[in-house]
Motif scaffolding. Structure first.
Motif, PDB file in Angstrom:
ATOM      1  N   LEU A 261       0.805  -1.136   0.155  1.00 18.06           N
ATOM      2  CA  LEU A 261      -0.154   0.021   0.026  1.00 18.06           C
ATOM      3  C   LEU A 261       0.966   1.272  -0.171  1.00 18.06           C
ATOM      4  O   LEU A 261       2.015   1.257   0.405  1.00 18.06           O
ATOM      5  CB  LEU A 261      -0.870   0.104   1.257  1.00 18.06           C
ATOM      6  CG  LEU A 261      -2.075  -1.219   1.558  1.00 18.06           C
ATOM      7  CD1 LEU A 261      -2.355  -1.207   2.721  1.00 18.06           C
ATOM      8  CD2 LEU A 261      -2.774  -1.127   0.517  1.00 18.06           C
ATOM      9  N   LYS A 262       0.246   2.395  -0.419  1.00 21.34           N
ATOM     10  CA  LYS A 262       0.981   3.756  -0.477  1.00 21.34           C
ATOM     11  C   LYS A 262       1.253   4.186   1.065  1.00 21.34           C
ATOM     12  O   LYS A 262       0.554   3.611   1.883  1.00 21.34           O
ATOM     13  CB  LYS A 262       0.479   4.672  -1.251  1.00 21.34           C
ATOM     14  CG  LYS A 262      -1.025   4.912  -0.771  1.00 21.34           C
ATOM     15  CD  LYS A 262      -1.665   5.875  -1.683  1.00 21.34           C
ATOM     16  CE  LYS A 262      -3.089   6.273  -1.338  1.00 21.34           C
ATOM     17  NZ  LYS A 262      -4.091   6.614  -2.310  1.00 21.34           N
ATOM     18  N   LYS A 263       2.384   4.789   1.188  1.00 20.58           N
ATOM     19  CA  LYS A 263       2.714   5.272   2.592  1.00 20.58           C
ATOM     20  C   LYS A 263       1.545   5.762   3.294  1.00 20.58           C
ATOM     21  O   LYS A 263       1.199   5.556   4.549  1.00 20.58           O
ATOM     22  CB  LYS A 263       3.633   6.062   2.794  1.00 20.58           C
ATOM     23  CG  LYS A 263       5.105   5.517   2.348  1.00 20.58           C
ATOM     24  CD  LYS A 263       5.653   4.775   3.585  1.00 20.58           C
ATOM     25  CE  LYS A 263       6.911   4.272   3.364  1.00 20.58           C
ATOM     26  NZ  LYS A 263       6.803   2.729   3.091  1.00 20.58           N
ATOM     27  N   ASP A 264       0.769   6.686   2.660  1.00 23.99           N
ATOM     28  CA  ASP A 264      -0.410   7.355   3.525  1.00 23.99           C
ATOM     29  C   ASP A 264      -1.916   6.687   3.449  1.00 23.99           C
ATOM     30  O   ASP A 264      -2.852   7.317   4.037  1.00 23.99           O
ATOM     31  CB  ASP A 264      -0.775   8.876   2.906  1.00 23.99           C
ATOM     32  CG  ASP A 264      -0.764   8.794   1.535  1.00 23.99           C
ATOM     33  OD1 ASP A 264      -1.030   7.804   0.850  1.00 23.99           O
ATOM     34  OD2 ASP A 264      -1.481   9.997   1.097  1.00 23.99           O
ATOM     35  N   SER A 265      -1.856   5.508   2.964  1.00 26.06           N
ATOM     36  CA  SER A 265      -2.945   4.673   3.159  1.00 26.06           C
ATOM     37  C   SER A 265      -3.239   4.285   4.476  1.00 26.06           C
ATOM     38  O   SER A 265      -2.375   3.607   5.127  1.00 26.06           O
ATOM     39  CB  SER A 265      -2.954   3.444   2.183  1.00 26.06           C
ATOM     40  OG  SER A 265      -3.808   2.874   2.279  1.00 26.06           O
ATOM     41  N   GLU A 266      -4.448   4.444   4.929  1.00 23.30           N
ATOM     42  CA  GLU A 266      -4.839   4.195   6.247  1.00 23.30           C
ATOM     43  C   GLU A 266      -5.050   2.852   6.419  1.00 23.30           C
ATOM     44  O   GLU A 266      -5.921   1.987   5.535  1.00 23.30           O
ATOM     45  CB  GLU A 266      -5.961   5.242   6.806  1.00 23.30           C
ATOM     46  CG  GLU A 266      -5.483   6.683   6.696  1.00 23.30           C
ATOM     47  CD  GLU A 266      -6.580   7.529   6.953  1.00 23.30           C
ATOM     48  OE1 GLU A 266      -6.444   8.504   7.876  1.00 23.30           O
ATOM     49  OE2 GLU A 266      -7.383   7.555   6.342  1.00 23.30           O
ATOM     50  N   LYS A 267      -4.427   2.021   7.674  1.00 24.91           N
ATOM     51  CA  LYS A 267      -4.783   0.747   8.109  1.00 24.91           C
ATOM     52  C   LYS A 267      -5.539   0.591   9.333  1.00 24.91           C
ATOM     53  O   LYS A 267      -4.754   1.099  10.412  1.00 24.91           O
ATOM     54  CB  LYS A 267      -3.496   0.307   7.996  1.00 24.91           C
ATOM     55  CG  LYS A 267      -2.624   0.161   6.788  1.00 24.91           C
ATOM     56  CD  LYS A 267      -1.139  -0.426   7.058  1.00 24.91           C
ATOM     57  CE  LYS A 267      -0.071   0.234   6.258  1.00 24.91           C
ATOM     58  NZ  LYS A 267       0.010   1.587   5.943  1.00 24.91           N
ATOM     59  N   ILE A 268      -6.816   0.308   9.125  1.00 25.65           N
ATOM     60  CA  ILE A 268      -7.567   0.328  10.445  1.00 25.65           C
ATOM     61  C   ILE A 268      -8.052  -1.172  10.675  1.00 25.65           C
ATOM     62  O   ILE A 268      -8.771  -1.706   9.958  1.00 25.65           O
ATOM     63  CB  ILE A 268      -8.723   1.169  10.269  1.00 25.65           C
ATOM     64  CG1 ILE A 268      -8.319   2.510  10.258  1.00 25.65           C
ATOM     65  CG2 ILE A 268      -9.742   0.935  11.512  1.00 25.65           C
ATOM     66  CD1 ILE A 268      -9.401   3.586   9.917  1.00 25.65           C
ATOM     67  N   ALA A 269      -7.868  -1.549  12.058  1.00 27.23           N
ATOM     68  CA  ALA A 269      -8.102  -2.766  12.537  1.00 27.23           C
ATOM     69  C   ALA A 269      -9.721  -2.770  12.885  1.00 27.23           C
ATOM     70  O   ALA A 269      -9.893  -1.763  13.515  1.00 27.23           O
ATOM     71  CB  ALA A 269      -7.046  -3.160  13.489  1.00 27.23           C
ATOM     72  N   ILE A 270     -10.355  -3.922  12.622  1.00 24.24           N
ATOM     73  CA  ILE A 270     -11.827  -3.697  13.333  1.00 24.24           C
ATOM     74  C   ILE A 270     -11.954  -5.044  14.365  1.00 24.24           C
ATOM     75  O   ILE A 270     -11.489  -5.989  13.695  1.00 24.24           O
ATOM     76  CB  ILE A 270     -13.017  -4.037  12.057  1.00 24.24           C
ATOM     77  CG1 ILE A 270     -12.703  -2.912  11.101  1.00 24.24           C
ATOM     78  CG2 ILE A 270     -14.254  -3.644  12.833  1.00 24.24           C
ATOM     79  CD1 ILE A 270     -13.620  -3.237  10.035  1.00 24.24           C
ATOM     80  N   CYS A 271     -12.131  -4.804  15.259  1.00 23.01           N
ATOM     81  CA  CYS A 271     -12.408  -6.217  16.303  1.00 23.01           C
ATOM     82  C   CYS A 271     -13.164  -5.828  17.479  1.00 23.01           C
ATOM     83  O   CYS A 271     -13.568  -4.759  17.927  1.00 23.01           O
ATOM     84  CB  CYS A 271     -10.816  -6.442  16.647  1.00 23.01           C
ATOM     85  SG  CYS A 271     -10.065  -5.089  17.744  1.00 23.01           S
ATOM     86  N   TYR A 272     -13.206  -6.919  18.116  1.00 22.55           N
ATOM     87  CA  TYR A 272     -14.147  -6.600  19.554  1.00 22.55           C
ATOM     88  C   TYR A 272     -13.294  -6.259  20.697  1.00 22.55           C
ATOM     89  O   TYR A 272     -11.748  -6.368  20.505  1.00 22.55           O
ATOM     90  CB  TYR A 272     -14.867  -8.043  19.893  1.00 22.55           C
ATOM     91  CG  TYR A 272     -15.739  -8.589  18.919  1.00 22.55           C
ATOM     92  CD1 TYR A 272     -16.964  -7.764  18.647  1.00 22.55           C
ATOM     93  CD2 TYR A 272     -15.579  -9.728  18.214  1.00 22.55           C
ATOM     94  CE1 TYR A 272     -17.729  -8.276  17.576  1.00 22.55           C
ATOM     95  CE2 TYR A 272     -16.327 -10.318  17.286  1.00 22.55           C
ATOM     96  CZ  TYR A 272     -17.491  -9.693  16.875  1.00 22.55           C
ATOM     97  OH  TYR A 272     -18.195 -10.056  16.169  1.00 22.55           O
ATOM     98  N   ASN A 273     -13.831  -5.529  21.556  1.00 20.37           N
ATOM     99  CA  ASN A 273     -12.773  -4.906  22.386  1.00 20.37           C
ATOM    100  C   ASN A 273     -11.922  -5.976  23.133  1.00 20.37           C
ATOM    101  O   ASN A 273     -10.770  -5.463  23.603  1.00 20.37           O
ATOM    102  CB  ASN A 273     -13.857  -4.062  23.631  1.00 20.37           C
ATOM    103  CG  ASN A 273     -13.076  -3.109  24.273  1.00 20.37           C
ATOM    104  OD1 ASN A 273     -12.222  -2.265  23.780  1.00 20.37           O
ATOM    105  ND2 ASN A 273     -13.076  -2.917  25.730  1.00 20.37           N
TER     106      ASN A 273
END
Length: 182
Positions: free
Chosen positions: A148-160
């Motif tokens: 991915l490009k450097k400024d592409s945001e990587k967000i995890a989705i998970c339960y607490n």
């Protein structure tokens, strides 16, 4: 600190033990947080995992993004060596059971260049507040995220409960930018 194998065993056991009503309530909270986040609102092209078994349900997120006019890409496993590709879908119904019985596009016909992706939703077994992630052990996401490009945001989705104080990290592990939980 626990090792990755023990973390996988413990967290997956907890995740698998959620009742349908518990899971639905948590998934609804996460869905609302995702679609109301500034990252989601400004992203034109998103890459999102297609949830499987007891993972946070992403089917609603995918359908919402499609109906909002976003370019939506999902993973297509090519092989252990080649890893996975981002493939554009235009309807949720284009997905069929593929590698590991996870829903994926039939072909790589609508493959998207990874550098075109603004936002990636990353699955995993456990995460920490420093961007650490424990995946399922195949290395597919770590290899994909590096493209991915450097400024592409990587967000995890998970339960607490999947958020730990610290998870083991290795040199090849890619850091997560943000985590959305219930």
């Amino acid at each position: 600190m626990m090792n990755k194998k023990d973390i996988r065993k413990d967290i997956l056991s907890i995740r698998d033990s959620l009742s349908d009503s518990q899971r639905e309530a948590l998934n609804n909270k996460i869905f609302d947080k995702v679609i109301n986040s500034s990252e989601y609102k400004r992203a034109k092209c998103i890459f999102v995992f297609v949830s499987y078994r007891s993972e946070v349900n992403t089917h609603g997120i995918i359908k919402h993004a499609l109906s909002s006019g976003k370019i939506v890409c999902v993973p297509k496993i090519i092989s252990k060596d080649e890893g996975m590709k981002a493939v554009r879908i235009e309807k949720f119904s284009e997905l069929v059971p593929g590698a590991f019985n996870i829903l994926e596009p039939i072909s790589t016909y609508k493959k998207i260049d990874e550098t075109f992706i603004d936002l990636t939703y990353v699955p995993g077994v456990a995460f920490d507040r420093h961007g650490g992630r424990v995946g399922y052990g195949g290395g597919y996401y770590d290899r994909f995220l590096k493209k991915l490009k450097k400024d592409s945001e990587k967000i995890a989705i998970c339960y607490n409960f999947q958020l730990l104080d610290e998870v083991p990290r290795e040199n090849h592990d890619v850091s997560i930018y943000k985590i959305i939980t219930d």
